[in-house]
Design a protein around this motif. Structure first.
Motif, PDB file in Angstrom:
ATOM      1  N   UNK A  42       0.818  -1.213   0.000  1.00  0.00           N
ATOM      2  CA  UNK A  42       0.000   0.000   0.000  1.00  0.00           C
ATOM      3  C   UNK A  42       0.848   1.257   0.000  1.00  0.00           C
ATOM      4  N   UNK A  43       2.032   1.181  -0.618  1.00  0.00           N
ATOM      5  CA  UNK A  43       2.975   2.300  -0.733  1.00  0.00           C
ATOM      6  C   UNK A  43       3.422   2.845   0.619  1.00  0.00           C
ATOM      7  N   UNK A  44       3.407   1.993   1.638  1.00  0.00           N
ATOM      8  CA  UNK A  44       3.871   2.406   2.965  1.00  0.00           C
ATOM      9  C   UNK A  44       5.382   2.193   3.072  1.00  0.00           C
ATOM     10  N   UNK A  45       5.984   2.861   4.030  1.00  0.00           N
ATOM     11  CA  UNK A  45       7.408   2.708   4.301  1.00  0.00           C
ATOM     12  C   UNK A  45       7.609   2.770   5.816  1.00  0.00           C
ATOM     13  N   UNK A  46       7.453   1.623   6.493  1.00  0.00           N
ATOM     14  CA  UNK A  46       7.599   1.619   7.955  1.00  0.00           C
ATOM     15  C   UNK A  46       8.975   2.119   8.392  1.00  0.00           C
ATOM     16  N   UNK A  47       9.004   2.826   9.480  1.00  0.00           N
ATOM     17  CA  UNK A  47      10.258   3.364  10.029  1.00  0.00           C
ATOM     18  C   UNK A  47      10.853   2.374  11.029  1.00  0.00           C
ATOM     19  N   UNK A  48      12.160   2.334  11.087  1.00  0.00           N
ATOM     20  CA  UNK A  48      12.874   1.493  12.041  1.00  0.00           C
ATOM     21  C   UNK A  48      13.730   2.409  12.902  1.00  0.00           C
ATOM     22  N   UNK A  49      13.424   2.425  14.191  1.00  0.00           N
ATOM     23  CA  UNK A  49      14.152   3.280  15.128  1.00  0.00           C
ATOM     24  C   UNK A  49      15.454   2.605  15.547  1.00  0.00           C
ATOM     25  N   UNK A  50      16.497   3.397  15.596  1.00  0.00           N
ATOM     26  CA  UNK A  50      17.815   2.914  15.991  1.00  0.00           C
ATOM     27  C   UNK A  50      18.338   3.841  17.082  1.00  0.00           C
ATOM     28  N   UNK A  51      18.902   3.238  18.133  1.00  0.00           N
ATOM     29  CA  UNK A  51      19.284   3.995  19.323  1.00  0.00           C
ATOM     30  C   UNK A  51      20.602   4.753  19.199  1.00  0.00           C
ATOM     31  N   UNK A  52      21.570   4.245  18.455  1.00  0.00           N
ATOM     32  CA  UNK A  52      22.891   4.870  18.472  1.00  0.00           C
ATOM     33  C   UNK A  52      23.573   4.794  17.115  1.00  0.00           C
ATOM     34  N   UNK A  53      24.696   5.482  17.042  1.00  0.00           N
ATOM     35  CA  UNK A  53      25.519   5.495  15.840  1.00  0.00           C
ATOM     36  C   UNK A  53      26.726   4.599  16.062  1.00  0.00           C
ATOM     37  N   UNK A  54      27.067   3.845  15.023  1.00  0.00           N
ATOM     38  CA  UNK A  54      28.229   2.952  15.060  1.00  0.00           C
ATOM     39  C   UNK A  54      29.343   3.608  14.289  1.00  0.00           C
ATOM     40  N   UNK A  55      30.519   3.675  14.876  1.00  0.00           N
ATOM     41  CA  UNK A  55      31.688   4.220  14.204  1.00  0.00           C
ATOM     42  C   UNK A  55      32.646   3.075  13.904  1.00  0.00           C
ATOM     43  N   UNK A  56      32.862   2.854  12.629  1.00  0.00           N
ATOM     44  CA  UNK A  56      33.777   1.763  12.214  1.00  0.00           C
ATOM     45  C   UNK A  56      34.758   2.277  11.198  1.00  0.00           C
TER      46      UNK A  56
END
Length: 178
Positions: A164-178
Motif C-alpha cells: 500500500x505504498x507504505x514505508x515503515x520506520x525502524x528506530x535505531x538507538x545509536x551510531x556505530x563508528x567503524x
C-alpha cells in the motif's frame, strides 16, 4: 525455507523474525557494500559478511515482514559517511551486522549470515558486477548482472504496491563508528 525465519545476532540478544518469502535474494558487488562490510568486520567480535569473491549476500524483505523480536535497544546504525543516505544496522551487543536500509526504501536487505547454513535462502542473482575490475572471474552459478535489472526493480515495485505504498520506520538507538 520456512515461511517464518527466526534469526538474530551472534550472541542471541537481538532477534528478528522475517515472515514470508523474500522479494529477492542477492549478492551485491557494489563498492559501497564491499567497503561497509570491510569496515564492519573490524568491529570487536564482528564477523566478515563478504564471500570469497567479496560479495555481500542478503535477502530483500518488505519492511512490514521483518519484526524485531528482542534487542531493539542494541540497534546501532553505521553509515559510510555522515551524509550517506543508506545505513547498515548492527546489533551492538556483539557487533553483528543485521541489515542494510536504503534511504526511502520500503525493503530491508537482511544479511544472509544470520540464517543457519541449512536454512539460508538461496541466492538468485549477483548485482553490480560492473563495480568489479575482475568481474569475468566471478562464479557462473547464477547471473552476474552489471547493475540491477528491470526485473529487480519490478519485484521491488510489486512489493511496494502490495504494502500500500507504505514505508515503515525502524528506530535505531545509536551510531556505530567503524
Amino acid at each position: 525455507m520456512s515461511q517464518t525465519s527466526n534469526i538474530g545476532c551472534a550472541c542471541g540478544k537481538t532477534r528478528l523474525e522475517a515472515s514470508g518469502a523474500p522479494i529477492l535474494v542477492t549478492e551485491c558487488l557494489c563498492d559501497s557494500c564491499t567497503a561497509a562490510a570491510e569496515r564492519l568486520a573490524k568491529l570487536p567480535g564482528a564477523s566478515n559478511l563478504l564471500t570469497s569473491y567479496r560479495a555481500t549476500p542478503s535477502a530483500e524483505y518488505r519492511k512490514d515482514r521483518v519484526r524485531i523480536v528482542s534487542g531493539a535497544q542494541y540497534l546501532g546504525e553505521f553509515r559510510l559517511s555522515p551524509q550517506a543516505g543508506s545505513r547498515r544496522v548492527v546489533a551492538r551487543c556483539c557487533n553483528t551486522p543485521l541489515f542494510l536500509e536504503m534511504k526511502g526504501a520500503h525493503w530491508l536487505s537482511v544479511y544472509l549470515h544470520l540464517w543457519p547454513q541449512r536454512t539460508r535462502p538461496k541466492v538468485d542473482v549477483r548485482t553490480m558486477a560492473s563495480d568489479r575490475p575482475d568481474a569475468a572471474s566471478l562464479p557462473g552459478d547464477i547471473p552476474n548482472l552489471k547493475t540491477q535489472s528491470l526485473s529487480f526493480y519490478a519485484k521491488l515495485l510489486g512489493a511496494w504496491i502490495a504494502m500500500g505504498f507504505r514505508n515503515p520506520k525502524i528506530e535505531v538507538a545509536e551510531t556505530v563508528h567503524a
